[in-house]
Enzyme design. Structure first.
Site, short mmCIF file in Angstrom:
data_model
loop_
_atom_site.label_atom_id
_atom_site.label_comp_id
_atom_site.label_asym_id
_atom_site.label_seq_id
_atom_site.Cartn_x
_atom_site.Cartn_y
_atom_site.Cartn_z
N LYS A 191 0.83 -1.20 0.00
CA LYS A 191 0.00 0.00 0.00
C LYS A 191 0.88 1.27 0.00
O LYS A 191 2.10 1.18 0.24
CB LYS A 191 -0.92 -0.05 1.23
CG LYS A 191 -1.90 -1.25 1.19
CD LYS A 191 -2.79 -1.30 2.43
CE LYS A 191 -3.81 -2.41 2.35
NZ LYS A 191 -4.74 -2.43 3.53
N TYR B 67 -12.08 -4.08 -3.73
CA TYR B 67 -12.67 -4.48 -2.45
C TYR B 67 -14.07 -5.05 -2.59
O TYR B 67 -14.56 -5.69 -1.67
CB TYR B 67 -12.63 -3.31 -1.46
CG TYR B 67 -11.23 -3.17 -0.85
CD1 TYR B 67 -10.75 -4.11 0.06
CD2 TYR B 67 -10.38 -2.13 -1.22
CE1 TYR B 67 -9.47 -4.01 0.59
CE2 TYR B 67 -9.10 -2.02 -0.69
CZ TYR B 67 -8.65 -2.97 0.22
OH TYR B 67 -7.38 -2.88 0.74
N THR C 77 -5.38 -7.53 10.64
CA THR C 77 -5.68 -6.20 10.08
C THR C 77 -5.15 -5.02 10.90
O THR C 77 -4.60 -4.07 10.36
CB THR C 77 -7.22 -6.07 9.91
OG1 THR C 77 -7.69 -7.20 9.17
CG2 THR C 77 -7.59 -4.79 9.17
N ARG D 193 2.79 -6.49 9.59
CA ARG D 193 1.96 -5.46 10.23
C ARG D 193 2.32 -5.28 11.71
O ARG D 193 2.15 -4.20 12.27
CB ARG D 193 0.49 -5.81 10.06
CG ARG D 193 -0.02 -5.62 8.62
CD ARG D 193 -1.36 -6.28 8.43
NE ARG D 193 -2.00 -5.96 7.16
CZ ARG D 193 -3.14 -6.51 6.75
NH1 ARG D 193 -3.75 -7.41 7.51
NH2 ARG D 193 -3.67 -6.18 5.59
N ASN E 216 -1.94 -0.24 7.15
CA ASN E 216 -1.28 -1.47 7.57
C ASN E 216 -0.35 -2.06 6.51
O ASN E 216 -0.11 -3.27 6.48
CB ASN E 216 -2.33 -2.49 8.04
CG ASN E 216 -3.40 -2.73 7.00
OD1 ASN E 216 -3.27 -2.31 5.85
ND2 ASN E 216 -4.46 -3.41 7.38
N HIS F 45 -1.84 -5.33 1.42
CA HIS F 45 -3.06 -6.12 1.22
C HIS F 45 -2.63 -7.52 0.81
O HIS F 45 -1.71 -7.67 -0.02
CB HIS F 45 -3.94 -5.54 0.10
CG HIS F 45 -4.93 -6.56 -0.39
ND1 HIS F 45 -6.10 -6.83 0.30
CD2 HIS F 45 -4.90 -7.43 -1.43
CE1 HIS F 45 -6.74 -7.82 -0.33
NE2 HIS F 45 -6.03 -8.19 -1.37
N GLU G 258 -8.78 -11.38 -7.77
CA GLU G 258 -7.94 -10.18 -7.65
C GLU G 258 -6.82 -10.16 -8.69
O GLU G 258 -6.45 -9.11 -9.19
CB GLU G 258 -7.35 -10.11 -6.23
CG GLU G 258 -8.42 -9.83 -5.18
CD GLU G 258 -7.92 -9.82 -3.75
OE1 GLU G 258 -8.71 -9.52 -2.86
OE2 GLU G 258 -6.71 -10.11 -3.52
P1 ADP Z 1 -7.50 -7.29 5.62
O1 ADP Z 1 -6.71 -6.29 4.77
O2 ADP Z 1 -6.75 -7.66 6.87
O3 ADP Z 1 -7.96 -8.49 4.81
P2 ADP Z 1 -10.27 -6.26 5.50
O4 ADP Z 1 -10.42 -6.98 4.19
O5 ADP Z 1 -11.29 -6.51 6.55
O6 ADP Z 1 -8.81 -6.52 6.14
O7 ADP Z 1 -10.27 -4.68 5.23
C1 ADP Z 1 -9.56 -4.12 4.16
C2 ADP Z 1 -8.74 -2.94 4.65
O8 ADP Z 1 -9.62 -1.90 5.11
C3 ADP Z 1 -7.82 -3.21 5.85
O9 ADP Z 1 -6.57 -3.76 5.47
C4 ADP Z 1 -7.68 -1.84 6.45
O10 ADP Z 1 -6.74 -1.03 5.73
C5 ADP Z 1 -9.07 -1.25 6.24
N1 ADP Z 1 -10.00 -1.51 7.37
C6 ADP Z 1 -10.71 -2.64 7.59
N2 ADP Z 1 -11.51 -2.53 8.68
C7 ADP Z 1 -11.32 -1.26 9.14
C8 ADP Z 1 -11.87 -0.51 10.23
N3 ADP Z 1 -12.76 -1.03 11.06
N4 ADP Z 1 -11.42 0.77 10.41
C9 ADP Z 1 -10.52 1.31 9.59
N5 ADP Z 1 -9.98 0.67 8.55
C10 ADP Z 1 -10.34 -0.61 8.31
MG MG Z 2 -9.41 -8.59 3.22
#
Ligand code: ADP
Ligand code: MG
Length: 216
Positions: free
Chosen positions: A29, A69, A140, A151, A171, A174, A185
């Site tokens: 990212k 997403y 996450t 992370r 973080n 992805h 994806e």
């Molecule tokens: P991951 O990347 O761990 O698979 P998710 O798919 O749930 O997580 O979410 C995508 C991205 O959206 C996360 O990596 C993070 O950058 C952001 N994100 C997810 N949930 C939240 C939240 N509750 N508050 C702020 N940012 C979030």
């Molecule tokens: Mg995800």
């Protein structure tokens, strides 16, 4: 010999059923690029034995991020529910009880974050590529990600910080959540000509059934 079915160029975008051919998509990212962590992040996946089969740098558009997403039709609901639960677990009242409303706000914040600068898109291949990359990446929220994960080791964001500032979690990386998500994806971010079909010498020691041809 490595007993793995070869992928023809025409089939390069189709998943190969042999477990050692599992693929996953990684995006470094904008904060990963700005923190000069590109080499460190690639090194962590590379040293686990995964094979890099595509790599590029780009500045994504808002449409590319929203498309990414929402490839999984369940993502809006599941992510909204996960976010509401994280509020309730902390004894905080969520801004709304509607998971889709929560995700709408999150998507706006994600688009702002992910289009803020260049990102790196990569495809990694190898046994259990999806689960191995998720394990090395960590969960996450960096505050609660395990030590030793990307992370957990390189960044310090938290839901407390992002809620207060009205932004999304930064973080660094992805990583696809399942093999099916990875395949969607990959097609979203790459064209067939960008994937390279080649043999990595290390695959022999990782996957060869008989380990023959090592001794002279
Ligand atoms: P991951 O990347 O761990 O698979 P998710 O798919 O749930 O997580 O979410 C995508 C991205 O959206 C996360 O990596 C993070 O950058 C952001 N994100 C997810 N949930 C939240 C939240 N509750 N508050 C702020 N940012 C979030
Ligand atoms: Mg995800």
């Amino acid at each position: 010999m490595v007993r793995v079915k070869k992928t023809s160029d025409a089939d390069i975008l189709k998943p190969n059923p042999h477990p050692s051919r599992e693929r996953t998509l990684v995006l470094i990212k904008p904060d990963g690029v700005q923190r000069s962590l590109v080499g460190e992040i690639i090194r962590r996946y590379e040293r686990a034995g995964l094979k890099l089969i595509a790599l590029k740098m780009l500045v994504p558009t808002k449409e590319q991020i929203e498309g990414h997403y929402t490839l999984d039709p369940q993502w809006r609901r599941v992510t909204g529910e996960k976010t509401i639960k994280s509020y309730l677990d902390k004894g905080i009242e969520p801004p709304t009880k509607d998971p889709l409303e929560v995700t709408k706000i999150l998507l706006e914040r994600l688009a702002r974050y992910m289009t803020s600068g260049p990102i790196i898109a990569a495809i990694w291949q190898g046994a259990h590529a999806v689960a191995i990359v998720r394990k090395l990446t960590g969960s996450t929220e960096p505050l609660t990600s395990d030590v030793g994960t990307i992370r957990g080791d390189f960044v310090l964001d938290s839901y407390q910080m992002t809620d207060a500032d009205g932004r999304c979690i930064r973080n660094l990386v992805h990583a696809s959540g399942s093999p099916a998500e990875a395949e969607q994806e990959i097609v979203h971010w790459f064209s067939p000509a960008e994937l390279i079909n080649y043999r990595l010498i290390a695959e022999q020691i990782l996957y060869d059934v008989n380990l023959d041809g090592m001794l002279e």
